[in-house]
Design a protein around this motif. Structure first.
Motif, PDB file in Angstrom:
ATOM      1  N   GLY A 231       5.269  10.801 -16.911  1.00 41.65           N
ATOM      2  CA  GLY A 231       6.430  10.190 -16.295  1.00 41.65           C
ATOM      3  C   GLY A 231       6.845  10.866 -15.013  1.00 41.65           C
ATOM      4  N   GLY A 232       5.960  11.732 -14.487  1.00 39.69           N
ATOM      5  CA  GLY A 232       6.308  12.467 -13.282  1.00 39.69           C
ATOM      6  C   GLY A 232       5.994  11.731 -12.006  1.00 39.69           C
ATOM      7  N   ALA A 233       5.175  10.671 -12.072  1.00 40.03           N
ATOM      8  CA  ALA A 233       4.776   9.979 -10.843  1.00 40.03           C
ATOM      9  C   ALA A 233       4.155   8.628 -11.172  1.00 40.03           C
ATOM     10  CB  ALA A 233       3.778  10.824 -10.056  1.00 40.03           C
ATOM     11  N   VAL A 234       4.162   7.754 -10.193  1.00 43.88           N
ATOM     12  CA  VAL A 234       3.357   6.531 -10.224  1.00 43.88           C
ATOM     13  C   VAL A 234       2.100   6.837  -9.429  1.00 43.88           C
ATOM     14  CG1 VAL A 234       3.177   4.164  -9.405  1.00 43.88           C
ATOM     15  CG2 VAL A 234       5.286   4.950 -10.478  1.00 43.88           C
ATOM     16  N   VAL A 235       0.946   6.648 -10.039  1.00 43.24           N
ATOM     17  CA  VAL A 235      -0.326   7.014  -9.412  1.00 43.24           C
ATOM     18  C   VAL A 235      -1.116   5.751  -9.083  1.00 43.24           C
ATOM     19  CG1 VAL A 235      -2.452   8.353  -9.635  1.00 43.24           C
ATOM     20  CG2 VAL A 235      -0.350   9.159 -10.741  1.00 43.24           C
ATOM     21  N   ALA A 236      -1.584   5.648  -7.834  1.00 39.74           N
ATOM     22  CA  ALA A 236      -2.374   4.495  -7.399  1.00 39.74           C
ATOM     23  C   ALA A 236      -3.720   4.969  -6.885  1.00 39.74           C
ATOM     24  CB  ALA A 236      -1.633   3.735  -6.302  1.00 39.74           C
ATOM     25  N   TYR A 237      -4.774   4.209  -7.231  1.00 32.25           N
ATOM     26  CA  TYR A 237      -6.135   4.512  -6.800  1.00 32.25           C
ATOM     27  C   TYR A 237      -6.642   3.351  -5.939  1.00 32.25           C
ATOM     28  CZ  TYR A 237      -6.021   7.867 -10.716  1.00 32.25           C
ATOM     29  OH  TYR A 237      -5.695   8.881 -11.592  1.00 32.25           O
ATOM     30  N   PRO A 238      -6.278   3.294  -4.668  1.00 31.38           N
ATOM     31  CA  PRO A 238      -6.660   2.153  -3.829  1.00 31.38           C
ATOM     32  C   PRO A 238      -8.150   2.133  -3.500  1.00 31.38           C
ATOM     33  CG  PRO A 238      -5.558   3.824  -2.523  1.00 31.38           C
ATOM     34  CD  PRO A 238      -5.445   4.264  -3.939  1.00 31.38           C
ATOM     35  N   ASN A 239      -8.645   0.947  -3.181  1.00 26.07           N
ATOM     36  CA  ASN A 239     -10.036   0.765  -2.760  1.00 26.07           C
ATOM     37  C   ASN A 239     -10.105   0.578  -1.256  1.00 26.07           C
ATOM     38  OD1 ASN A 239     -11.288   0.791  -5.346  1.00 26.07           O
ATOM     39  ND2 ASN A 239     -10.574  -1.308  -5.692  1.00 26.07           N
ATOM     40  N   GLY A 240     -11.053   1.270  -0.618  1.00 30.47           N
ATOM     41  CA  GLY A 240     -11.299   1.057   0.794  1.00 30.47           C
ATOM     42  C   GLY A 240     -12.249  -0.111   1.004  1.00 30.47           C
ATOM     43  N   ILE A 241     -12.144  -0.775   2.163  1.00 29.13           N
ATOM     44  CA  ILE A 241     -13.068  -1.867   2.492  1.00 29.13           C
ATOM     45  C   ILE A 241     -14.490  -1.323   2.516  1.00 29.13           C
ATOM     46  CG2 ILE A 241     -13.759  -3.494   4.298  1.00 29.13           C
ATOM     47  CD1 ILE A 241     -11.193  -4.301   2.923  1.00 29.13           C
ATOM     48  N   ALA A 242     -15.431  -2.054   1.880  1.00 32.12           N
ATOM     49  CA  ALA A 242     -16.839  -1.651   1.813  1.00 32.12           C
ATOM     50  C   ALA A 242     -16.984  -0.250   1.208  1.00 32.12           C
ATOM     51  CB  ALA A 242     -17.490  -1.705   3.195  1.00 32.12           C
ATOM     52  N   ARG A 243     -15.990   0.134   0.412  1.00 24.17           N
ATOM     53  CA  ARG A 243     -15.981   1.437  -0.271  1.00 24.17           C
ATOM     54  C   ARG A 243     -16.034   2.604   0.719  1.00 24.17           C
ATOM     55  NH1 ARG A 243     -20.358   1.106  -4.945  1.00 24.17           N
ATOM     56  NH2 ARG A 243     -21.612   0.149  -3.303  1.00 24.17           N
ATOM     57  N   GLU A 244     -15.386   2.411   1.868  1.00 25.69           N
ATOM     58  CA  GLU A 244     -15.289   3.457   2.886  1.00 25.69           C
ATOM     59  C   GLU A 244     -13.852   3.502   3.397  1.00 25.69           C
ATOM     60  OE1 GLU A 244     -18.215   3.347   5.987  1.00 25.69           O
ATOM     61  OE2 GLU A 244     -19.756   2.498   4.680  1.00 25.69           O
ATOM     62  N   TRP A 245     -13.569   4.493   4.246  1.00 22.78           N
ATOM     63  CA  TRP A 245     -12.267   4.607   4.899  1.00 22.78           C
ATOM     64  C   TRP A 245     -12.475   4.821   6.396  1.00 22.78           C
ATOM     65  CZ3 TRP A 245      -8.469   3.297   1.812  1.00 22.78           C
ATOM     66  CH2 TRP A 245      -8.514   3.595   0.445  1.00 22.78           C
ATOM     67  N   ASN A 246     -11.586   4.246   7.197  1.00 14.82           N
ATOM     68  CA  ASN A 246     -11.577   4.506   8.638  1.00 14.82           C
ATOM     69  C   ASN A 246     -10.823   5.819   8.836  1.00 14.82           C
ATOM     70  OD1 ASN A 246     -11.580   4.475  11.387  1.00 14.82           O
ATOM     71  ND2 ASN A 246     -10.376   2.616  11.628  1.00 14.82           N
TER      72      ASN A 246
ATOM     73  N   ARG B 235     -18.080  -1.864  10.994  1.00 12.24           N
ATOM     74  CA  ARG B 235     -16.836  -2.638  11.047  1.00 12.24           C
ATOM     75  C   ARG B 235     -15.658  -1.854  10.505  1.00 12.24           C
ATOM     76  NH1 ARG B 235     -15.675  -6.310   6.166  1.00 12.24           N
ATOM     77  NH2 ARG B 235     -16.943  -5.454   4.480  1.00 12.24           N
ATOM     78  N   ILE B 236     -15.943  -0.783   9.747  1.00 13.07           N
ATOM     79  CA  ILE B 236     -14.862   0.013   9.183  1.00 13.07           C
ATOM     80  C   ILE B 236     -13.990   0.597  10.278  1.00 13.07           C
ATOM     81  CG2 ILE B 236     -14.342   2.111   7.858  1.00 13.07           C
ATOM     82  CD1 ILE B 236     -15.179  -0.332   6.211  1.00 13.07           C
ATOM     83  N   LYS B 237     -14.575   0.907  11.432  1.00 12.18           N
ATOM     84  CA  LYS B 237     -13.811   1.508  12.522  1.00 12.18           C
ATOM     85  C   LYS B 237     -12.801   0.531  13.126  1.00 12.18           C
ATOM     86  CE  LYS B 237     -15.237   5.628  12.214  1.00 12.18           C
ATOM     87  NZ  LYS B 237     -14.286   6.655  11.739  1.00 12.18           N
ATOM     88  N   ASP B 238     -12.856  -0.739  12.710  1.00 11.41           N
ATOM     89  CA  ASP B 238     -11.869  -1.730  13.147  1.00 11.41           C
ATOM     90  C   ASP B 238     -10.815  -2.004  12.080  1.00 11.41           C
ATOM     91  OD1 ASP B 238     -13.151  -2.129  15.641  1.00 11.41           O
ATOM     92  OD2 ASP B 238     -14.578  -3.519  14.718  1.00 11.41           O
ATOM     93  N   ILE B 239     -10.929  -1.324  10.939  1.00  9.98           N
ATOM     94  CA  ILE B 239      -9.997  -1.540   9.837  1.00  9.98           C
ATOM     95  C   ILE B 239      -8.782  -0.620   9.992  1.00  9.98           C
ATOM     96  CG2 ILE B 239      -9.684  -1.431   7.338  1.00  9.98           C
ATOM     97  CD1 ILE B 239     -11.547  -3.650   8.220  1.00  9.98           C
ATOM     98  N   ASP B 240      -7.589  -1.178   9.812  1.00 13.37           N
ATOM     99  CA  ASP B 240      -6.360  -0.386   9.911  1.00 13.37           C
ATOM    100  C   ASP B 240      -6.005   0.159   8.526  1.00 13.37           C
ATOM    101  OD1 ASP B 240      -3.959   0.776  10.536  1.00 13.37           O
ATOM    102  OD2 ASP B 240      -2.877  -1.109  10.833  1.00 13.37           O
ATOM    103  N   ASP B 241      -6.726   1.199   8.108  1.00 16.95           N
ATOM    104  CA  ASP B 241      -6.456   1.781   6.800  1.00 16.95           C
ATOM    105  C   ASP B 241      -5.130   2.527   6.770  1.00 16.95           C
ATOM    106  OD1 ASP B 241      -8.550   0.947   5.130  1.00 16.95           O
ATOM    107  OD2 ASP B 241      -9.934   2.397   6.010  1.00 16.95           O
ATOM    108  N   VAL B 242      -4.694   3.053   7.899  1.00 20.64           N
ATOM    109  CA  VAL B 242      -3.389   3.698   7.948  1.00 20.64           C
ATOM    110  C   VAL B 242      -2.303   2.672   7.634  1.00 20.64           C
ATOM    111  CG1 VAL B 242      -1.703   4.867   9.415  1.00 20.64           C
ATOM    112  CG2 VAL B 242      -4.118   5.500   9.546  1.00 20.64           C
TER     113      VAL B 242
END
Length: 265
Positions: A30-45, A56-63
């Motif tokens: 009960g100390g936190a809500v935990v989220a495990y997001p997915n990046g596009i194509a399983r990568e992050w910009n 194409r990942i370099k065009d994704i606004d992951d921020v």
């Protein structure tokens, strides 16, 4: 708390395989809500200029994506927007560094696991003013992908292999990365060091502290590989797992001040 997966992985594999469900304890207590997001194509910009597999990942606004996700979770669960934390492993750690540069205003703390700061020539520049954030980092001395001593990140059969496969450009060493985090928080004092004997080996704790400044702490796992320290730490390559007896989830909870004692909900 956002927990970010590594290269070609998913939020689910980060949750069940690489961390062994250890971060679920934050939610179970009960100390936190935990989220495990997915990046596009399983990568992050992420924070580095080097491209992984998908250009194409370099065009994704992951921020923007992670900021919007955070705002949604805060609203959905009536959370404190001043208590948003992020943890990233490997490429997920690179994404945490990107958030520190481009969205530090939304973070109360950040943890980087098995990931080092890209060298200036390989780093995506941000024109945003730095907002100091407490930073915690973990790195193994025998990491064959992201060398503890710095250099080109890439796939290696052993840490001694000089030219990695699919190199991702130069990166700072683990100690220099801690120094970069500390300088970003305005810390000018020299670090202190503490050797810790665990049930499975040795760990060196490095602390950057200065009154009125946000702290930076790093754990160097002697013999540690590319893994999340803990009983379930693992990666693609064979070798010692377990992070020298250190349990990253417990250290992160203590550093962030999250209560892992089960509560009645």
């Amino acid at each position: 708390m956002l927990v970010l997966h590594g290269f070609r992985d998913t939020g689910e594999s980060m949750r069940r395989v690489y961390s062994g469900g250890s971060f679920d304890t934050f939610a179970d207590a009960g100390g936190a809500v935990v989220a495990y997001p997915n990046g596009i194509a399983r990568e992050w910009n992420s924070a580095r200029k080097a491209v992984m597999l998908s250009r194409r990942i370099k065009d994704i606004d992951d921020v923007g994506y992670l900021r919007a996700l955070t705002e949604h979770l805060v609203t959905r669960w009536s959370l404190d927007p001043r208590q948003v934390f992020v943890v990233g492993f490997s490429l997920g750690g690179q994404m945490v560094i990107r958030l520190l540069c481009d969205a530090s205003d939304m973070l109360a703390g950040a943890a980087v696991v098995s990931s080092t700061v890209p060298a200036p020539s390989n780093r995506i520049r941000s024109d945003r003013s730095a907002v100091p954030v407490p930073v915690l980092a973990f790195h193994g001395t025998a990491d064959p992908l992201a060398p503890w001593c710095g250099g080109t990140v890439g796939f290696r059969i052993s840490p001694r292999q000089r030219r990695p496969l699919f190199g991702k450009g130069p990166h700072l060493s683990a100690p220099d990365s801690l120094r970069w985090f500390a300088a970003r928080n305005g810390i000018e004092a020299s670090p202190t060091f503490q050797w810790i004997r665990t049930s499975n080996g040795w760990v060196c704790r490095t602390d950057y502290r200065e009154p009125g400044r946000q702290p930076v702490t790093g754990y160097t796992v002697v013999g540690g590989r590319h893994e999340i320290p803990g009983p379930h730490g693992r990666w693609l390559l064979p070798g010692t797992t377990g992070g020298g007896g250190l349990v990253a989830a417990e250290v992160i909870a203590q550093f962030f001040g999250i209560d892992l004692v089960a509560q009645d909900m």
